[in-house]
Scaffold this active site. Structure first.
Site, mmCIF file in Angstrom:
data_model
loop_
_atom_site.group_PDB
_atom_site.id
_atom_site.type_symbol
_atom_site.label_atom_id
_atom_site.label_comp_id
_atom_site.label_asym_id
_atom_site.label_seq_id
_atom_site.Cartn_x
_atom_site.Cartn_y
_atom_site.Cartn_z
ATOM 1 C CG ASN A 9 -1.711 1.222 1.439
ATOM 2 O OD1 ASN A 9 -1.791 2.062 0.548
ATOM 3 N ND2 ASN A 9 -2.328 1.349 2.610
ATOM 4 C CE LYS A 11 -0.109 3.211 4.793
ATOM 5 N NZ LYS A 11 -0.062 3.335 6.235
ATOM 6 C CG HIS A 94 -5.879 1.938 5.202
ATOM 7 N ND1 HIS A 94 -5.464 2.884 6.101
ATOM 8 C CD2 HIS A 94 -4.854 1.058 5.064
ATOM 9 C CE1 HIS A 94 -4.219 2.578 6.487
ATOM 10 N NE2 HIS A 94 -3.831 1.486 5.867
ATOM 11 C CD GLU A 96 -2.905 5.476 6.799
ATOM 12 O OE1 GLU A 96 -2.894 5.507 5.559
ATOM 13 O OE2 GLU A 96 -1.974 4.979 7.475
ATOM 14 C CD GLU A 164 -3.604 -2.605 7.350
ATOM 15 O OE1 GLU A 164 -2.474 -2.832 6.907
ATOM 16 O OE2 GLU A 164 -4.237 -1.569 7.097
ATOM 17 N N GLY A 170 2.194 2.267 10.801
ATOM 18 C CA GLY A 170 3.122 3.387 10.659
ATOM 19 C C GLY A 170 3.810 3.794 11.947
ATOM 20 C CB SER A 210 4.988 -1.652 12.125
ATOM 21 O OG SER A 210 4.543 -0.331 12.386
HETATM 22 P P1 PGA Z 1 2.698 0.332 7.642
HETATM 23 O O1 PGA Z 1 1.244 0.508 7.008
HETATM 24 O O2 PGA Z 1 3.274 -0.955 7.096
HETATM 25 O O3 PGA Z 1 3.462 1.534 7.189
HETATM 26 O O4 PGA Z 1 2.530 0.265 9.116
HETATM 27 C C1 PGA Z 1 0.410 -0.596 6.818
HETATM 28 C C2 PGA Z 1 -0.888 -0.146 6.219
HETATM 29 O O5 PGA Z 1 -1.370 0.930 6.553
HETATM 30 O O6 PGA Z 1 -1.498 -0.849 5.377
#
Ligand code: PGA
Length: 251
Positions: A9, A11, A94, A96, A164, A170, A210
């Site tokens: 992803n 983003k 997601h 976010e 997640e 993140g 992460s």
């Molecule tokens: P990250 O994000 O690996 O940077 O923690 C995962 C995600 O949001 O899908």
């Protein structure tokens, strides 16, 4: 047998030029790895250009979101028919998007229906926030999100779920393999209750939050974990390739 799945992803990162360079850099390595399904999910504006680079390879393409209406006066939105034919997968719900763009269980459900209607395969994201985790509500939250997201929907073959935990995204603080395995096991049992044992055997449930090359083995060695949704580490070609390669070796 479920084929493991690793999706990147990206983003809100990369211009079109950067996206093309990035995928060109990672493609030769990724394409040689067998027995793992691989996908990249760049920003909308790069989908066409990245699709061209991926043509004829084993690496799939996904979008990061969609709107549930087919067309009309929804300035700035992208509809399922616009993505159909362009990409195979679409990330939906997601955290976010839930946090910054008002995705709710209700709109996530509509988006899943709309994606399936257009022949896209949803990657449904669910996960608890830190305070919910600390209050021991992880199971309740994720099963609630799952049930709402799938309400009224016959079992979608090819469907992918990503567990997640919001506190792991993140932050550099992933869940442990055991936490991921336990929660994913619970999600799978819920799929079994909602649909059938066959559906639970079929559905791929990824861990996300992460994930790095250094902790890949911790997750991929767990029986319930079918792969990963990778954010930050998917922007680093060597790291992403290592995650995919290790997954192939472990599974
Ligand atoms: P990250 O994000 O690996 O940077 O923690 C995962 C995600 O949001 O899908």
């Amino acid at each position: 047998m479920r084929v493991p799945f690793i999706a990147g992803n990206w983003k809100m990162n990369t211009t079109v030029g950067e996206a093309v360079s990035l995928v060109r850099e990672m493609l030769p390595g990724l394409d040689t790895v067998k027995n793992v399904e691989k996908a990249v999910c760049p920003p909308y504006v790069s989908l066409s250009a990245v699709k061209e680079v991926l043509e004829g390879t084993s690496v799939k393409l996904g979008a990061q979101n969609l709107y549930f209406m087919e067309k009309g006066a929804y300035t700035g939105e992208i509809s399922p028919p616009m993505l159909a034919g362009l990409c195979e997968y679409v990330i939906i719900g997601h955290s976010e998007r839930r946090k910054y763009f008002n995705d709710t269980d209700e709109t996530v459900n509509k988006k899943i229906q709309a994606a399936l209607g257009a022949g896209l395969k949803p990657i449904l994201c669910i996960g608890e926030r830190l305070e919910e985790n600390e209050a021991g509500k992880t199971g309740e939250v994720v099963t609630g999100q799952l049930k709402s997201a799938l309400e009224g929907i016959p079992y979608p073959v090819g469907f992918v779920i990503a567990y997640e935990p919001v506190w792991a995204i993140g932050t550099g603080k992933p869940a442990t393999g055991e936490q991921a395995n336990d929660t994913i096991g619970l999600i799978r049992r819920t799929v079994s209750e909602l649909y059938s044992g066959e559906a639970a055997d079929d559905v791929r449930i990824l861990y996300g939050g992460s994930v790095t090359a250094a902790n890949t083995a911790e997750f991929m060695s767990r029986s319930e974990v079918d792969g990963a949704l990778v954010g930050g580490a998917s922007l680093k070609p060597d790291e992403f390739l290592s995650i995919v390669t290790q997954t192939a070796e472990i599974r």
